[in-house]
Write a protein that holds these residues in place. Structure first.
Motif, PDB file in Angstrom:
ATOM      1  N   HIS A   1      -6.407   3.439  -5.085  1.00 34.89           N
ATOM      2  CA  HIS A   1      -6.628   3.854  -3.702  1.00 34.89           C
ATOM      3  C   HIS A   1      -7.865   4.726  -3.539  1.00 34.89           C
ATOM      4  CE1 HIS A   1      -3.700   6.490  -5.746  1.00 34.89           C
ATOM      5  NE2 HIS A   1      -4.441   7.464  -5.245  1.00 34.89           N
TER       6      HIS A   1
ATOM      7  N   THR B   1      -1.180   1.716  -5.695  1.00 38.39           N
ATOM      8  CA  THR B   1      -0.646   2.846  -6.457  1.00 38.39           C
ATOM      9  C   THR B   1       0.139   2.296  -7.626  1.00 38.39           C
ATOM     10  OG1 THR B   1       1.328   2.932  -5.052  1.00 38.39           O
ATOM     11  CG2 THR B   1      -0.485   4.401  -4.460  1.00 38.39           C
TER      12      THR B   1
ATOM     13  N   CYS C   1      -6.157   0.156   3.075  1.00 41.65           N
ATOM     14  CA  CYS C   1      -6.800   0.205   1.775  1.00 41.65           C
ATOM     15  C   CYS C   1      -7.142  -1.203   1.249  1.00 41.65           C
ATOM     16  CB  CYS C   1      -5.923   0.999   0.804  1.00 41.65           C
ATOM     17  SG  CYS C   1      -6.789   1.615  -0.660  1.00 41.65           S
TER      18      CYS C   1
ATOM     19  N   SER D   1       2.188   2.415   4.177  1.00 39.61           N
ATOM     20  CA  SER D   1       1.013   2.182   5.018  1.00 39.61           C
ATOM     21  C   SER D   1       0.589   0.717   4.982  1.00 39.61           C
ATOM     22  CB  SER D   1      -0.172   3.042   4.544  1.00 39.61           C
ATOM     23  OG  SER D   1       0.111   4.416   4.619  1.00 39.61           O
TER      24      SER D   1
ATOM     25  N   SER E   1       0.845  -1.194   0.000  1.00 43.60           N
ATOM     26  CA  SER E   1       0.000   0.000   0.000  1.00 43.60           C
ATOM     27  C   SER E   1       0.883   1.247   0.000  1.00 43.60           C
ATOM     28  CB  SER E   1      -0.896   0.025   1.244  1.00 43.60           C
ATOM     29  OG  SER E   1      -1.745  -1.098   1.294  1.00 43.60           O
ATOM     30  N   TRP E   2       0.583   2.160  -0.898  1.00 43.94           N
ATOM     31  CA  TRP E   2       1.301   3.438  -0.959  1.00 43.94           C
ATOM     32  C   TRP E   2       2.821   3.229  -0.972  1.00 43.94           C
ATOM     33  CZ3 TRP E   2      -1.356   7.563  -2.329  1.00 43.94           C
ATOM     34  CH2 TRP E   2      -2.735   7.594  -2.062  1.00 43.94           C
ATOM     35  N   ASN E   3       3.257   2.311  -1.825  1.00 39.62           N
ATOM     36  CA  ASN E   3       4.695   2.036  -1.981  1.00 39.62           C
ATOM     37  C   ASN E   3       5.377   1.704  -0.659  1.00 39.62           C
ATOM     38  OD1 ASN E   3       4.600   2.376  -4.755  1.00 39.62           O
ATOM     39  ND2 ASN E   3       5.091   4.544  -4.659  1.00 39.62           N
TER      40      ASN E   3
ATOM     41  N   HIS F   1      -3.565  13.444   3.719  1.00 41.27           N
ATOM     42  CA  HIS F   1      -3.322  12.733   2.457  1.00 41.27           C
ATOM     43  C   HIS F   1      -1.872  12.244   2.471  1.00 41.27           C
ATOM     44  CE1 HIS F   1      -2.604  12.057  -1.812  1.00 41.27           C
ATOM     45  NE2 HIS F   1      -3.911  12.029  -1.981  1.00 41.27           N
ATOM     46  N   PRO F   2      -1.604  11.033   1.956  1.00 38.08           N
ATOM     47  CA  PRO F   2      -0.218  10.523   1.973  1.00 38.08           C
ATOM     48  C   PRO F   2       0.801  11.459   1.355  1.00 38.08           C
ATOM     49  CG  PRO F   2      -1.721   8.748   1.442  1.00 38.08           C
ATOM     50  CD  PRO F   2      -2.557  10.007   1.476  1.00 38.08           C
ATOM     51  N   ASN F   3       0.401  12.259   0.371  1.00 35.38           N
ATOM     52  CA  ASN F   3       1.341  13.187  -0.250  1.00 35.38           C
ATOM     53  C   ASN F   3       1.638  14.402   0.626  1.00 35.38           C
ATOM     54  OD1 ASN F   3       1.388  11.521  -2.446  1.00 35.38           O
ATOM     55  ND2 ASN F   3       0.177  12.834  -3.779  1.00 35.38           N
TER      56      ASN F   3
END
Length: 364
Positions: free
Chosen positions: A106, A85, A26, A23, A18-20, A231-233
């Protein structure tokens, strides 16, 4: 990497990410936790910091470190690879013949333009990774007719799609709160801005927090608190945006599972995030605060003001929307929107559908 090509694929081995690796959440989490219920499966989850998650991952799932020799061995020998992602480049240098790749993404149906529909806004490196990712993908997951169509156009994907909902949302279709509490929560989940602009976000001052929580208490009763989800970013800087020294502000930005936060929240506030669509499955109020509606660089498939969620461009309008909120009218608009505009198909059995697909691939 070339040596690892020689190792055979293990038929019952799965690796999720998840998210490279940032995390444990999801759709990949929901699928991994379902698969591991069957003891025949070897299920691995890849993380940047596996020690951080060793006590969180479900029993039977092994946390591994991205970039380690073990990771590259497993990514080369797993029958199924699951990611949310774009997943290519050094994290997955090549896909072997016989491997199956499930790209869950996601989010579900949102209003922001994405992928090749906003190619001019995206980094060239990302575009190349996206093209490679699409070519490798064997399955994508959709929650609606609307989102399936976007996969075909914005994602330029021509492969198989299961349109039965998102695994991470299955729990919403059967969830009911265990008890009523006087303590209530607004969950704030804004999306990121590529330019890093911070003035568009809410709850930057004590006055703002007081005004919104007072309005919520006046309308819905109870003692209100604000949960800030990042947000992850935005993880590297979101703490500098908000007034966290206010006693009613709660920082949940580092928590992995947004869906769990949604389950325990009473109202959601966002701008352009597809989180509003997920949260609305709970049939709870969603409000919009879109301060940069006409400057936002991504553009929209659906204008924010055309959604069933009360729309505001400033705090005054937001407070008016809270105080005048009509739940029956809101639910009628939401049902019509989901039926006529989105063609929503959240079944509550999306995870089961993915596992069935996986088992069918094993049988062939």
């Amino acid at each position: 990497m070339n040596i690892l090509r020689l190792f055979p694929i293990s038929k019952h081995r799965v690796i999720s990410i998840s998210w490279n690796g940032a995390s444990y959440n999801c759709n990949p989490r929901a699928i991994a936790e379902k698969l591991v219920e069957d003891k025949n499966w070897e299920v691995y989850y890849a993380f940047q910091e596996p020690k951080k998650y060793k006590d969180i991952v479900k029993e039977g799932i092994k946390a591994i470190e991205i970039g380690s020799l073990e990771y590259y061995y497993l990514i080369a020998t797993s029958k199924f690879v699951i990611a949310n992602t774009r997943f290519a480049g050094y994290l997955w240098p090549y896909k072997k013949r016989g491997q199956k790749y499930i790209q869950t993404m996601h989010g579900g149906h949102g209003i922001k333009k994405v992928e090749f529909d906003v190619e001019e806004c995206l980094d060239r490196g990302y575009i190349e990774t996206a093209k490679e990712d699409t070519q490798r993908t064997d399955l994508m997951l959709s929650d609606s007719r609307y989102w399936t169509n976007i996969y075909r156009t914005a994602f330029q994907y021509t492969g198989e799609i299961i349109e039965k909902g998102l695994p991470r949302n299955d729990k919403f279709l059967t969830y009911s709160p265990s008890s009523e509490s006087n303590k209530k929560y607004l969950l704030y989940t804004p999306t990121f801005r590529a330019d890093g602009e911070k003035s568009v976000y809410a709850f930057r001052t004590k006055e703002s927090i007081d005004r919104v929580t007072d309005a919520l208490a006046q309308k819905f009763g109870g003692e209100w608190y604000i949960r800030i989800s990042s947000h992850p970013n935005m993880r590297s800087f979101y703490k500098t945006i908000y007034c966290f020294d206010h006693p009613r502000m709660i920082d949940v930005g580092d928590e992995s599972e947004l869906q769990e936060l949604m389950k325990d929240s009473d109202v959601l506030l966002t701008d352009y995030s597809s989180a509003e669509m997920d949260f609305s499955l709970l049939k709870r109020p969603v409000f919009q605060l879109c301060r940069d509606r006409y400057q936002y660089d991504r553009g929209f498939y659906i204008n924010p003001e055309d959604l069933p969620f009360p729309y505001a461009e400033n705090e005054e309008q937001l407070i008016d929307n809270i105080l005048s909120f009509d739940n029956d009218k809101y639910l009628r608009k939401l049902e019509k929107f989901n039926r006529e505009v989105i063609g929503l198909n959240e079944t509550g059995h999306a995870t089961e559908a993915v596992v069935k697909w996986i088992l069918n691939k094993l049988a062939k």
